[in-house]
Enzyme design. Structure first.
Site, mmCIF file in Angstrom:
data_model
loop_
_atom_site.group_PDB
_atom_site.id
_atom_site.type_symbol
_atom_site.label_atom_id
_atom_site.label_comp_id
_atom_site.label_asym_id
_atom_site.label_seq_id
_atom_site.Cartn_x
_atom_site.Cartn_y
_atom_site.Cartn_z
ATOM 1 N N LYS A 1 0.798 -1.227 0.000
ATOM 2 C CA LYS A 1 0.000 0.000 0.000
ATOM 3 C C LYS A 1 0.835 1.284 0.000
ATOM 4 O O LYS A 1 0.362 2.342 -0.438
ATOM 5 C CB LYS A 1 -0.936 0.005 1.207
ATOM 6 C CG LYS A 1 -2.088 -0.977 1.134
ATOM 7 C CD LYS A 1 -3.134 -0.519 0.137
ATOM 8 C CE LYS A 1 -4.413 -1.346 0.253
ATOM 9 N NZ LYS A 1 -5.462 -0.850 -0.669
ATOM 10 N N SER B 1 1.369 -9.774 -0.788
ATOM 11 C CA SER B 1 1.043 -8.347 -0.645
ATOM 12 C C SER B 1 1.289 -7.749 0.730
ATOM 13 O O SER B 1 1.418 -6.527 0.852
ATOM 14 C CB SER B 1 -0.422 -8.109 -1.040
ATOM 15 O OG SER B 1 -1.273 -8.919 -0.245
#
Length: 282
Positions: A13, A263
């Site tokens: 992110k 991720s």
């Protein structure tokens, strides 16, 4: 494995957030966003680096470890409702009342472009990759990665991977339009939440560029987390483990070279210990 777990805030992110703040945040009074945890952590970190205030709105489904980590970076946390959509309503109110710059978690050109750099790095290092497995939630990661990957290598196959419980993008793509899905507790908590109605960018990107979508059971996600630990010596959260889990479950049978986007790592460590201990006993 593309280890976004090694980012400063523990997930991919930071790419989209940094790109957004560099492009649009210099004159902002402060920043605000809704998040299931990792986007908030990235935004809080980036805002702290710029010396500006940050407010993060979360639903009560967000795990306590993620709330604490965001608060530790100086963000003001507001717990609102039982879904990402509830949290977003509070964001909209704060934008109007406080004049803060909203930083969307996925449905934003600047965020999508930041996440897409993952694909460029993968193909720069390993141009022979034939298949990309990417966690699928709101579509900022999957849509950005798929678009960037196919711009470099049109023949590459990009597969979005999510959980069976409350996969909003998967349900929307099946319906042919953005739809509301009930948010449920899941090991892949970072993949929870709606895609927004209306959705401006990510639905179309996923519809255009994803070749397939795979959904996983909670047991399969747990196996992915445990495999990452015992076989790869990596601590990975549920959302980050879905690509690994899809391969382990035999739901992807690639014939060539596969890259898996791992991720994030921001899992509650007590939960992680429980999962990997139980897996070892099997």
């Amino acid at each position: 494995m593309k280890l976004e777990t090694r980012q400063t805030t523990g997930s991919f992110k930071l790419r989209g957030v940094s790109n957004t703040l560099l492009l649009s945040g210099q004159t902002a009074k402060g920043f605000v966003a809704a998040s299931t945890g990792n986007h908030a952590r990235a935004l809080a970190y980036a805002a702290q680096q710029m010396g500006k205030p940050c407010v993060v709105c979360m639903s009560k489904l967000v795990p306590e470890n993620k709330i604490s980590a965001v608060r530790a970076l100086g963000a003001d946390i507001k717990i609102v409702g039982s879904s990402q959509d509830d949290a977003q309503q509070e964001v909209d109110r704060l934008v109007l009342s406080e004049g803060f710059l909203p930083v969307p978690p996925f449905d934003d050109k600047r965020v999508i472009a930041g996440q897409g750099t993952i694909a460029l790095e993968i193909l720069e290092d390993r141009p022979e990759v034939d298949t990309l497995l990417v966690p699928l939630s709101g579509g900022g990661l999957a849509g950005g990665v798929a678009m960037a990957a196919k711009s470099v290598k049109p023949s590459i196959r990009v597969i979005g991977v999510s959980m069976e419980k409350g996969a909003a993008m998967a349900a929307s793509l099946q319906a042919g339009k953005p739809v509301v899905v009930t948010e449920e507790p899941t090991l892949a908590d970072s993949l929870g939440g709606g895609i927004g109605i209306p959705n401006h960018y990510t639905f179309n990107l996923c519809q255009t560029y994803l070749d397939d979508i795979i959904l996983l059971t909670e047991e399969e996600i747990s196996a992915g987390i445990s495999h990452a630990y015992w076989q790869e010596q990596k601590i990975v959260e549920g959302a980050g483990a879905v690509g690994i889990a899809a391969l382990l479950a035999g739901k992807v049978r690639p014939s060539g070279t596969v890259a898996v986007v791992v991720s994030g790592r921001n899992i509650d460590m007590a939960l992680h210990q429980k999962l990997v201990s139980e897996y070892q006993k099997i």
